[in-house]
Design a protein around this motif. Structure first.
Motif, PDB file in Angstrom:
ATOM      1  N   SER A 208      39.877  40.561  42.639  1.00 17.50           N
ATOM      2  CA  SER A 208      41.068  40.181  41.893  1.00 17.50           C
ATOM      3  C   SER A 208      41.041  38.671  41.613  1.00 17.50           C
ATOM      4  CB  SER A 208      42.231  40.515  42.840  1.00 17.50           C
ATOM      5  OG  SER A 208      43.456  40.363  42.264  1.00 17.50           O
ATOM      6  N   PRO A 209      41.772  38.187  40.594  1.00 11.86           N
ATOM      7  CA  PRO A 209      41.871  36.732  40.450  1.00 11.86           C
ATOM      8  C   PRO A 209      42.552  36.137  41.685  1.00 11.86           C
ATOM      9  CG  PRO A 209      42.768  37.858  38.495  1.00 11.86           C
ATOM     10  CD  PRO A 209      42.552  38.902  39.547  1.00 11.86           C
TER      11      PRO A 209
ATOM     12  N   CYS B 162      36.738  41.356  29.828  1.00 13.98           N
ATOM     13  CA  CYS B 162      37.227  41.501  31.205  1.00 13.98           C
ATOM     14  C   CYS B 162      36.097  41.871  32.160  1.00 13.98           C
ATOM     15  CB  CYS B 162      38.344  42.530  31.270  1.00 13.98           C
ATOM     16  SG  CYS B 162      37.855  44.145  30.671  1.00 13.98           S
TER      17      CYS B 162
ATOM     18  N   ILE C 169      33.991  37.931  36.868  1.00 12.84           N
ATOM     19  CA  ILE C 169      35.339  37.543  36.459  1.00 12.84           C
ATOM     20  C   ILE C 169      36.378  38.206  37.380  1.00 12.84           C
ATOM     21  CG2 ILE C 169      35.619  39.404  34.736  1.00 12.84           C
ATOM     22  CD1 ILE C 169      36.811  37.018  32.950  1.00 12.84           C
ATOM     23  N   GLY C 170      37.469  37.507  37.644  1.00 15.54           N
ATOM     24  CA  GLY C 170      38.511  38.026  38.529  1.00 15.54           C
ATOM     25  C   GLY C 170      39.228  39.197  37.890  1.00 15.54           C
ATOM     26  N   ASN C 171      38.974  40.402  38.403  1.00 16.35           N
ATOM     27  CA  ASN C 171      39.524  41.604  37.776  1.00 16.35           C
ATOM     28  C   ASN C 171      39.124  42.780  38.662  1.00 16.35           C
ATOM     29  OD1 ASN C 171      39.817  43.894  35.946  1.00 16.35           O
ATOM     30  ND2 ASN C 171      39.880  42.403  34.292  1.00 16.35           N
TER      31      ASN C 171
ATOM     32  N   VAL D 259      39.527  45.972  37.718  1.00 16.46           N
ATOM     33  CA  VAL D 259      39.329  47.185  36.916  1.00 16.46           C
ATOM     34  C   VAL D 259      37.948  47.167  36.244  1.00 16.46           C
ATOM     35  CG1 VAL D 259      40.255  48.684  35.107  1.00 16.46           C
ATOM     36  CG2 VAL D 259      41.816  47.322  36.501  1.00 16.46           C
ATOM     37  N   CYS D 260      37.810  46.365  35.195  1.00 11.90           N
ATOM     38  CA  CYS D 260      36.646  46.458  34.313  1.00 11.90           C
ATOM     39  C   CYS D 260      35.299  46.170  34.981  1.00 11.90           C
ATOM     40  CB  CYS D 260      36.801  45.525  33.122  1.00 11.90           C
ATOM     41  SG  CYS D 260      38.484  45.319  32.533  1.00 11.90           S
TER      42      CYS D 260
ATOM     43  N   GLU E 240      33.101  48.949  36.331  1.00  7.65           N
ATOM     44  CA  GLU E 240      32.520  49.972  35.451  1.00  7.65           C
ATOM     45  C   GLU E 240      31.107  49.642  34.981  1.00  7.65           C
ATOM     46  OE1 GLU E 240      35.352  50.419  32.276  1.00  7.65           O
ATOM     47  OE2 GLU E 240      36.986  50.621  33.725  1.00  7.65           O
TER      48      GLU E 240
ATOM     49  N   LYS F 161      45.666  48.119  47.881  1.00  6.66           N
ATOM     50  CA  LYS F 161      44.794  47.929  46.708  1.00  6.66           C
ATOM     51  C   LYS F 161      43.687  48.989  46.564  1.00  6.66           C
ATOM     52  CE  LYS F 161      47.344  45.037  44.982  1.00  6.66           C
ATOM     53  NZ  LYS F 161      48.364  45.625  45.875  1.00  6.66           N
TER      54      LYS F 161
ATOM     55  N   LYS G 132      44.977  51.778  44.602  1.00  2.00           N
ATOM     56  CA  LYS G 132      45.344  51.497  43.219  1.00  2.00           C
ATOM     57  C   LYS G 132      44.154  51.159  42.325  1.00  2.00           C
ATOM     58  CE  LYS G 132      49.097  49.472  42.456  1.00  2.00           C
ATOM     59  NZ  LYS G 132      50.006  48.322  42.381  1.00  2.00           N
ATOM     60  N   TYR G 133      43.087  50.668  42.908  1.00  2.00           N
ATOM     61  CA  TYR G 133      41.894  50.303  42.131  1.00  2.00           C
ATOM     62  C   TYR G 133      40.690  50.993  42.765  1.00  2.00           C
ATOM     63  CZ  TYR G 133      45.284  47.068  40.348  1.00  2.00           C
ATOM     64  OH  TYR G 133      46.425  46.551  39.789  1.00  2.00           O
ATOM     65  N   PRO G 134      40.698  52.328  42.781  1.00  2.72           N
ATOM     66  CA  PRO G 134      39.708  53.066  43.582  1.00  2.72           C
ATOM     67  C   PRO G 134      38.258  52.837  43.160  1.00  2.72           C
ATOM     68  CG  PRO G 134      41.004  54.582  42.216  1.00  2.72           C
ATOM     69  CD  PRO G 134      41.661  53.244  42.131  1.00  2.72           C
TER      70      PRO G 134
END
Lengths: 221, 221
Positions: free
Chosen positions: B41-42, B96, B123-125, B127-128, B131, B151, B154-156
């Motif tokens: 995460s950021p 992202c 990059i702080g994230n 999700v993307c 992948e 977390k 929520k962000y498996p």
């Protein structure tokens, strides 16, 4: 305890996001619903903030909440349980944002008629959600002290599209090297019109100011 | 003080990310460079963590660092200044994530021959970046205490692709409601093979364990 519904929204069918967003905004204005899009990094405290904010306004406003997540419904359940408002969980199928068409499809399943305030808790992400107008009247960005005061420099678009920046978790200022004045300067350099408030959902500090900001914005739509 | 170079990489030209990633990994293995992709995460403390980690390993390994950001070069400069290693800042033009082709193009501009360890600060994230296989040997995910122990739910995907999860900023455990055992359980339910270590870059706690993990992974490539 409030109600939680879940909707699965996988991909957008409309290309013209801005037109779709404008249509949502116009409809919300017409029915007297102030629509706020709340964005932040994961873990900056959006859900906790909303579970504290909504009860402060519930006596004077009819409030609805929509929550975006990849596939969990934790946040909508937390908000509904803590505040008693009807909450809708939107599952966006792994995307890093929600756009106006996805918002419109969620709104088609969620009755907002008669609401004074509709809050969209966007997915935790400082990059993608900033790129999509959701149709909200105002963008609220939470920026928590533990994340560090350099975040506006690193995620400039998010702070550029913000109408209200909440520097959150300010109860933890003694624990972190976070320079509030530098953070404010960095936000205002990107976005001289941004409102900035300092809040702690934990201690309640600054929460009255947020309520006042919402009352003012509500009176303007 | 180390060197910082900046590269602007806007979009991918190769569609076959996995093939490109495998080629990078093979090249890195052949030249004896352990390649780590650090995600979070950021504001979870990736840069601070690296400025503490790299000096602990510099005596025994030749280390390079590449940093991805939308358009600032703050992190690469911080790492180079604090550690003296050569650091490359990749500007990804607002995306992202970084994929294998973007990594390959950065590597074409950055000599990694002779490096024992190459670290990509993504990059702080949450999700993307999960992948896209970047071609790294191992994915390291920082998950900081202030973000909350929910977390992984929520962000498996991020926790599923992690080889090493660092529960970071553990010096702040007294300030936050963060259940370490729950966090571990949630990570391991998604990813039973994940290694989990507790660290604080501030106090140095757990940093030796990270060095040991890196030494072991280096010996395996």
């Amino acid at each position: 305890m409030g109600e939680v519904r879940v909707i699965e929204i996988k991909e957008s069918v409309f290309a013209d996001n801005d037109r779709e967003a404008a249509a949502i905004r116009e409809r919300m204005s017409r029915q007297g619903t102030l629509f706020l899009n709340v964005m932040s990094s994961p873990g900056s405290g959006k859900t906790t903030f909303l579970t504290k904010l909504i009860p402060m306004l519930k006596g004077e406003m009819k409030i609805g909440e929509m929550d975006v997540d990849i596939k969990s419904s934790l946040d909508a359940v937390r908000v509904a349980d803590a505040t008693g408002v009807e909450s809708m969980q939107i599952h966006n199928g792994g995307l890093c944002h929600i756009d106006a068409d996805m918002t419109a499809r969620a709104l088609a399943e969620y009755s907002t008629e008669g609401l004074d305030l509709l809050i969209l808790e966007n997915i935790g992400n400082l990059v993608c959600p900033a790129e999509f107008d959701t149709g909200a009247h105002k963008n609220v960005v939470l920026f928590s002290v533990p994340e560090g005061d350099d975040k506006p420099l690193k995620y400039p678009l998010m702070f550029t599209v913000a109408d209200l920046v909440l520097i959150s978790k300010i109860d933890t200022l003694p624990v972190f090297d976070f320079d509030v004045e530098k953070a404010k300067e960095r936000i205002l350099r990107l976005n001289p019109d941004a409102q900035i408030l300092l809040v702690s959902a934990k201690t309640g500090e600054g929460m009255d100011d947020v309520c006042d900001w919402i009352r003012t914005e509500k009176s303007r739509i």
